[in-house]
Design a protein around this motif. Structure first.
Motif, PDB file in Angstrom:
ATOM      1  N   LYS A  42       0.829  -1.205   0.000  1.00  0.00           N
ATOM      2  CA  LYS A  42       0.000   0.000   0.000  1.00  0.00           C
ATOM      3  C   LYS A  42       0.864   1.256   0.000  1.00  0.00           C
ATOM      4  O   LYS A  42       0.567   2.230  -0.693  1.00  0.00           O
ATOM      5  CB  LYS A  42      -0.942   0.008   1.206  1.00  0.00           C
ATOM      6  N   LEU A  46       1.659   4.486  -3.227  1.00  0.00           N
ATOM      7  CA  LEU A  46       1.590   5.936  -3.078  1.00  0.00           C
ATOM      8  C   LEU A  46       2.720   6.634  -3.832  1.00  0.00           C
ATOM      9  O   LEU A  46       2.706   7.854  -3.969  1.00  0.00           O
ATOM     10  CB  LEU A  46       1.655   6.332  -1.596  1.00  0.00           C
ATOM     11  N   ARG A  47       3.673   5.860  -4.308  1.00  0.00           N
ATOM     12  CA  ARG A  47       4.813   6.410  -5.029  1.00  0.00           C
ATOM     13  C   ARG A  47       4.772   5.937  -6.471  1.00  0.00           C
ATOM     14  O   ARG A  47       4.129   4.945  -6.790  1.00  0.00           O
ATOM     15  CB  ARG A  47       6.103   5.983  -4.342  1.00  0.00           C
ATOM     16  N   SER A  52       8.953   3.945  -6.082  1.00  0.00           N
ATOM     17  CA  SER A  52       8.252   2.791  -5.526  1.00  0.00           C
ATOM     18  C   SER A  52       9.203   1.607  -5.363  1.00  0.00           C
ATOM     19  O   SER A  52       9.236   0.962  -4.311  1.00  0.00           O
ATOM     20  CB  SER A  52       7.084   2.411  -6.435  1.00  0.00           C
TER      21      SER A  52
END
Length: 80
Positions: A42, A46-47, A52
């Protein structure tokens, strides 16, 4: 003969009890790792792109080194 049977029965119960404790600990460990993996997934969503992948690699290293505080910081900020 009966005393040997009772002794064997006691040893068998102890072995079964030890196995049940070991199995429960194993299952708890697996469930915990699944939850940690979900949290990392999760956070990585967000990246974008390379950030990421870098965050996931940092998380893996923190887990490997048993660095819990570092893992929390990486999840929050994405950096070491």
């Amino acid at each position: 003969m009966m005393s040997n049977y009772h002794e064997l029965s006691g040893v068998n119960k102890a072995l079964i009890s030890g196995y049940n404790i070991k199995a429960q600990n194993y299952n708890e460990g697996i469930e915990t790792m699944k939850r940690i993996n979900q949290i990392i997934q999760k956070a990585s969503r967000l990246r974008v792109g390379q950030h990421s992948a870098v965050m996931i690699n940092h998380c893996r290293n923190a887990i490997k080194n048993n660095n819990i505080e570092g893992l929390i910081k990486i999840i929050r900020t994405g950096e070491l």
